[in-house]
Design an enzyme around this catalytic site. Structure first.
Site, mmCIF file in Angstrom:
data_model
loop_
_atom_site.group_PDB
_atom_site.id
_atom_site.type_symbol
_atom_site.label_atom_id
_atom_site.label_comp_id
_atom_site.label_asym_id
_atom_site.label_seq_id
_atom_site.Cartn_x
_atom_site.Cartn_y
_atom_site.Cartn_z
ATOM 1 N N ASP A 191 -25.823 2.365 -17.489
ATOM 2 C CA ASP A 191 -26.207 2.156 -18.892
ATOM 3 C C ASP A 191 -26.708 0.710 -19.029
ATOM 4 O O ASP A 191 -26.929 0.020 -18.027
ATOM 5 C CB ASP A 191 -25.024 2.463 -19.826
ATOM 6 C CG ASP A 191 -23.886 1.469 -19.705
ATOM 7 O OD1 ASP A 191 -23.759 0.848 -18.631
ATOM 8 O OD2 ASP A 191 -23.130 1.290 -20.677
ATOM 9 N N ASP A 235 -25.470 -2.210 -19.881
ATOM 10 C CA ASP A 235 -24.731 -3.351 -19.346
ATOM 11 C C ASP A 235 -24.009 -3.014 -18.047
ATOM 12 O O ASP A 235 -23.234 -3.826 -17.534
ATOM 13 C CB ASP A 235 -23.749 -3.904 -20.382
ATOM 14 C CG ASP A 235 -22.651 -2.913 -20.758
ATOM 15 O OD1 ASP A 235 -22.887 -1.691 -20.666
ATOM 16 O OD2 ASP A 235 -21.554 -3.358 -21.138
ATOM 17 N N ASP A 280 -21.561 -1.275 -17.087
ATOM 18 C CA ASP A 280 -20.154 -0.976 -16.837
ATOM 19 C C ASP A 280 -20.024 0.511 -16.495
ATOM 20 O O ASP A 280 -19.044 0.930 -15.905
ATOM 21 C CB ASP A 280 -19.240 -1.396 -18.006
ATOM 22 C CG ASP A 280 -19.606 -0.767 -19.332
ATOM 23 O OD1 ASP A 280 -20.723 -0.203 -19.451
ATOM 24 O OD2 ASP A 280 -18.777 -0.834 -20.259
ATOM 25 N N SER A 321 -24.187 -2.190 -24.882
ATOM 26 C CA SER A 321 -23.809 -1.155 -23.907
ATOM 27 C C SER A 321 -24.862 -0.052 -23.767
ATOM 28 O O SER A 321 -25.964 -0.321 -23.316
ATOM 29 C CB SER A 321 -22.450 -0.586 -24.300
ATOM 30 O OG SER A 321 -21.933 0.186 -23.253
HETATM 31 MG MG MG Z 1 -21.668 -0.004 -21.213
#
Ligand code: MG
Length: 433
Positions: free
Chosen positions: A228, A230, A232, A90
């Protein structure tokens, strides 16, 4: 032993993490038979993915490899599978890696599902499936294409905007610029080389996005978007090059999209209750918001940049959130929206947690005569002029304090009253009180 934090497994990449990926694969593959796997852009992504795939295949599961893709893209893809395995850490630095496990509706594995996997990886390594049951892994092509195609159906008339996209070198380096081009925007890419070294601090905070603010000003863009590692998460910069706080973004989405039923965390600003939606508050963390949305709701948000739109999935989707924010920016300048919102002083800090007697602290806080008290996560107290949230940190011997009020003096008073209550509840060793 506990391997899963609130957002999956995360650690500095080393041999233990490779072994863990194999064991998680084996445990997941025993319980779910049709799995899709993806990675973010970290250098250790392929090593971790192959370790996880090895475990999944050894357990006899059928596996598809979607390659490098954001977590929300994998979440959208997982609707066709029993589970998704995302190799990512993440917003942790590039030397970290980890695993997030996803359900077909895009939500993270629940605590119960995680406990089941943990129990299995903590016990003796189970035997692999018999040789004749083992399948081969195959590529899954087009995860990013299908995610973009869904988003395009929501914006048939296109957007005429200039957008700076700062993917930080993470998993959205390809998809977000491409998605914006396909819905008509002029894209200025920044930090969109997906080599896994992350050219800025990868958490999309004000401090890490100074370059994005500058680029928006320099290019006269209507909007700046950041993710960020990844993707999300999505945070943004307005047309004047100002970082927009998560509380402001939450309020902008709620008001501009006419949200009726909204879910957010306990620590979000009370401004959100003034936006006209019914608001349900959860414990801290985007997984709590996602879980609550399983009970219904139009939209969920966590102010660190996680925005959940159930019409696409129950995973925070930074790419879809970026498109929806751009559509709002096409109607009205984002800087005007930001300036039109009320803003209340919100103080965040911490106190030493060693020796604090929590039940004594609670009675001290109750003596402040709050209007209401909630124990959803730590202790939250509502006062006439504002609120206070007190939570023991999960990672350090500290007590986290958040206070908000309509005036600076009010917020300072609530905050200082809390500090005093913590002092009065600290039992000094040997003092005998
Ligand atoms: Mg993330």
């Amino acid at each position: 032993m506990r391997f899963f934090g609130t957002s999956g497994i995360r650690a500095v990449f080393n041999q233990d993490l490779i072994n863990l990926a194999f064991r998680v694969g084996l445990a997941v593959g025993k319980n779910y038979k049709n799995i899709v796997v993806a990675t973010d852009t970290r250098t250790s992504g392929d090593v971790m993915k192959h370790a996880a795939l090895s475990g999944l295949l050894a357990a006899g599961a059928g596996c598809r490899d979607a390659g490098v893709a954001p977590t929300p893209t994998l979440a959208y893809t997982t609707r066709h599978f029993d589970a998704g395995v995302m190799i990512t850490a993440s917003h942790n630095p590039p030397e970290y890696n980890g695993i997030k496990l996803l359900n077909p509706d895009g939500s993270s594995f629940t605590t119960l599902q995680q406990e089941q996997i943990e129990a299995e990886i903590s016990s003796d390594l189970p035997d692999p499936a018999r040789w004749e049951k083992i399948q081969r892994s195959r590529l899954y092509e087009g995860a990013i294409r299908k995610h973009i195609d869904f988003i395009k159906t929501r914006f048939p008339n296109g957007l005429k905007l200039r957008v700076v996209v700062d993917a930080g070198g993470g998993a959205a380096s390809e998809i977000t610029p491409l998605m914006f081009q396909e819905i008509g925007a002029v894209v200025v890419p920044l930090n969109c080389i997906p080599d896994g070294f992350f050219t800025r601090g990868i958490e999309p905070t004000a401090e890490n996005l100074k370059g994005l603010c500058e680029k928006v000003k320099e290019t006269g863009a209507d909007l700046g978007i950041a993710h960020d590692g990844d993707a999300d998460r999505m945070m943004a910069v307005d047309d004047r090059g100002r970082f927009i706080s998560g509380d402001k973004l939450l309020a902008i989405f709620a008001r501009a999209l006419g949200i009726n039923d909204l879910v957010t965390t306990l620590d979000a600003s009370m401004v959100i209750e003034e936006m006209g939606a019914k608001v349900r508050r959860t414990r801290i963390g985007d997984t709590a918001v996602s879980e609550e949305l399983r009970n219904g709701g139009d939209f969920g948000g966590e102010t660190s940049g996680s925005w959940i739109f159930p019409e696409i999935s129950l995973c925070p989707d930074g790419i879809y959130a970026a498109a929806r924010l751009a559509a709002i920016a096409g109607q009205q300048k984002v800087s005007e929206l930001v300036d039109s919102l009320p803003s209340y002083p919100l103080l965040r800090g911490s106190a030493a947690g060693d020796g604090v007697d929590m039940s004594r602290l609670e009675s001290r806080l109750l003596a402040l005569e709050p209007l209401s008290v909630s124990h959803t996560d730590g202790i939250k107290l509502d006062f006439k002029e504002g609120w206070l949230l007190v939570r023991p940190s999960g990672t350090e011997p500290k007590i986290r304090i958040t206070a908000e009020a309509k005036t600076e003096a009010g917020a300072a008073q609530i905050y200082n009253n809390c500090k005093q209550a913590i002092r009065e509840s600290t039992v000094m060793e040997g003092k005998g009180d």
